[in-house]
Design a protein around this motif. Structure first.
Motif, mmCIF file in Angstrom:
data_model
loop_
_atom_site.group_PDB
_atom_site.id
_atom_site.type_symbol
_atom_site.label_atom_id
_atom_site.label_comp_id
_atom_site.label_asym_id
_atom_site.label_seq_id
_atom_site.Cartn_x
_atom_site.Cartn_y
_atom_site.Cartn_z
ATOM 1 N N UNK A 66 -57.608 -67.758 -0.819
ATOM 2 C CA UNK A 66 -57.286 -66.603 -1.654
ATOM 3 C C UNK A 66 -56.344 -67.007 -2.785
ATOM 4 N N UNK A 67 -56.640 -66.524 -3.990
ATOM 5 C CA UNK A 67 -55.770 -66.742 -5.145
ATOM 6 C C UNK A 67 -55.568 -65.387 -5.821
ATOM 7 N N UNK A 68 -54.316 -64.942 -5.899
ATOM 8 C CA UNK A 68 -54.007 -63.611 -6.428
ATOM 9 C C UNK A 68 -52.806 -63.685 -7.372
ATOM 10 N N UNK A 69 -52.861 -62.883 -8.433
ATOM 11 C CA UNK A 69 -51.709 -62.820 -9.334
ATOM 12 C C UNK A 69 -51.642 -61.463 -10.010
ATOM 13 N N UNK A 70 -50.416 -61.056 -10.356
ATOM 14 C CA UNK A 70 -50.174 -59.765 -10.989
ATOM 15 C C UNK A 70 -49.030 -59.900 -11.985
ATOM 16 N N UNK A 71 -49.298 -59.580 -13.248
ATOM 17 C CA UNK A 71 -48.244 -59.574 -14.264
ATOM 18 C C UNK A 71 -47.582 -58.200 -14.316
ATOM 19 N N UNK A 72 -46.402 -58.144 -14.913
ATOM 20 C CA UNK A 72 -45.655 -56.885 -14.953
ATOM 21 C C UNK A 72 -46.201 -55.897 -15.980
ATOM 22 N N UNK A 73 -47.182 -56.336 -16.775
ATOM 23 C CA UNK A 73 -47.811 -55.432 -17.733
ATOM 24 C C UNK A 73 -49.205 -55.948 -18.082
ATOM 25 N N UNK A 74 -50.022 -55.088 -18.621
ATOM 26 C CA UNK A 74 -51.359 -55.488 -19.057
ATOM 27 C C UNK A 74 -51.251 -56.325 -20.325
#
Length: 292
Positions: A66-74
């Motif tokens: 699994x590879x997942x990432x989330x930035x604080x804004x679009x």
């Protein structure tokens, strides 16, 4: 006649539009370009995970990657790439991108056999478009590893860190196997290219992740991020998408050795050494600007 001409013009416009969409989409997928870091865009999450999923049949087992990432804004473009190694050899890659996005999630089941040490490293990347045509980027790395023991002398099991004498023994064996394989390949490459290693700092590719926070040698944090970003840019183009020979032939990177990163102690350049599955040697050089 005029109607026919307009039909032709409209068809050509549609074809051109479709071509440009395909062309720009292809460029977005096939390029990671380092721009100065925008500190206002950060990663709320950036992770790589390897988990043992059990037995597939008498000879094979399954690993979940699994590879997942989330930035604080679009932001304008999000892209994640990941490479999976088994005992020092590249066995699989992952890549995903999205326009105008915050989150990316990738998942893949990998089939394996025999006892192995799996290591995965990922680059989580974002391209940010600001006013006045300014382009910036954000980046973070993550990694994970897993030991899977598949032997006729014991039941199938896995671990990340050894908690028993048996697990410690298996860790030592698999670490030694990987170390011997890589040292042999890397020493061959160093000798082939006549490189004086006393002038370089040696970093196995999987160890790059620690430079999310640590500086490289005596470089500043900002300069370290620039070097790391440019390094991934080159590796993506010349390794992840295929090893390119002098004759222009592209060789599949699967089966190649884990890249060896050699950073010149005078901060002038970086050398990347890779041996393809068929034994062909590859060397890439990345220059470092002197200001830092």
């Amino acid at each position: 006649m005029k109607t026919t001409k307009w039909v032709i013009v409209i068809l050509l416009a549609l074809i051109t539009s479709g071509f440009l969409y395909f062309y720009h989409g292809k460029i977005a997928r096939e390029s990671i370009i380092f721009f100065p870091i925008d500190d206002s865009v950060t990663f709320d999450k950036a992770s790589t995970s390897l988990q043992f999923a059990g037995k597939k049949d008498d000879d094979e087992y399954i690993i979940e990657w699994d590879v997942t990432s989330l930035t604080n804004k679009e932001i304008f473009l999000r892209q994640d790439i990941s490479l999976l190694f088994s005992d020092g050899k590249l066995v699989e890659t992952l890549s995903e991108w999205e326009d105008q996005s915050q989150k990316l999630a990738q998942y893949k089941k990998i089939t394996g056999e025999d006892s192995s040490h799996y290591q995965a490293i990922s680059l989580h990347y974002g391209e940010i478009h600001l006013e006045n045509d300014l382009i910036r980027s954000t980046q973070r790395m993550s990694r994970d590893h897993l030991y899977v023991i598949d032997s006729e002398f014991t039941d199938l099991f896995s671990f990340k860190r050894p908690h028993t004498d048996e697990e410690q023994e298996w860790k030592d064996i698999l670490d030694k196997v990987t170390e011997q394989h890589l040292e042999y390949s890397w020493n061959q490459l160093v000798e082939y290219y006549k490189i004086d290693e006393t002038k370089y700092e040696r970093i196995p590719f999987i160890e790059l992740e620690r430079y999310n926070s640590d500086p490289i040698l005596g470089l500043s944090k900002a300069k370290t991020q620039e070097v790391i970003g440019s390094l991934w840019e080159g590796l993506y183009k010349n390794y992840f998408l295929g090893l390119k020979t002098k004759e222009g032939k592209v060789i599949e990177p699967i089966g190649s050795t884990m890249p060896l990163i050699l950073i010149a102690k005078n901060y002038s350049h970086i050398v990347i050494l890779i041996q393809a599955e068929n034994g062909l040697p590859f060397k890439f050089i990345q220059n470092i600007s002197v200001s830092y």
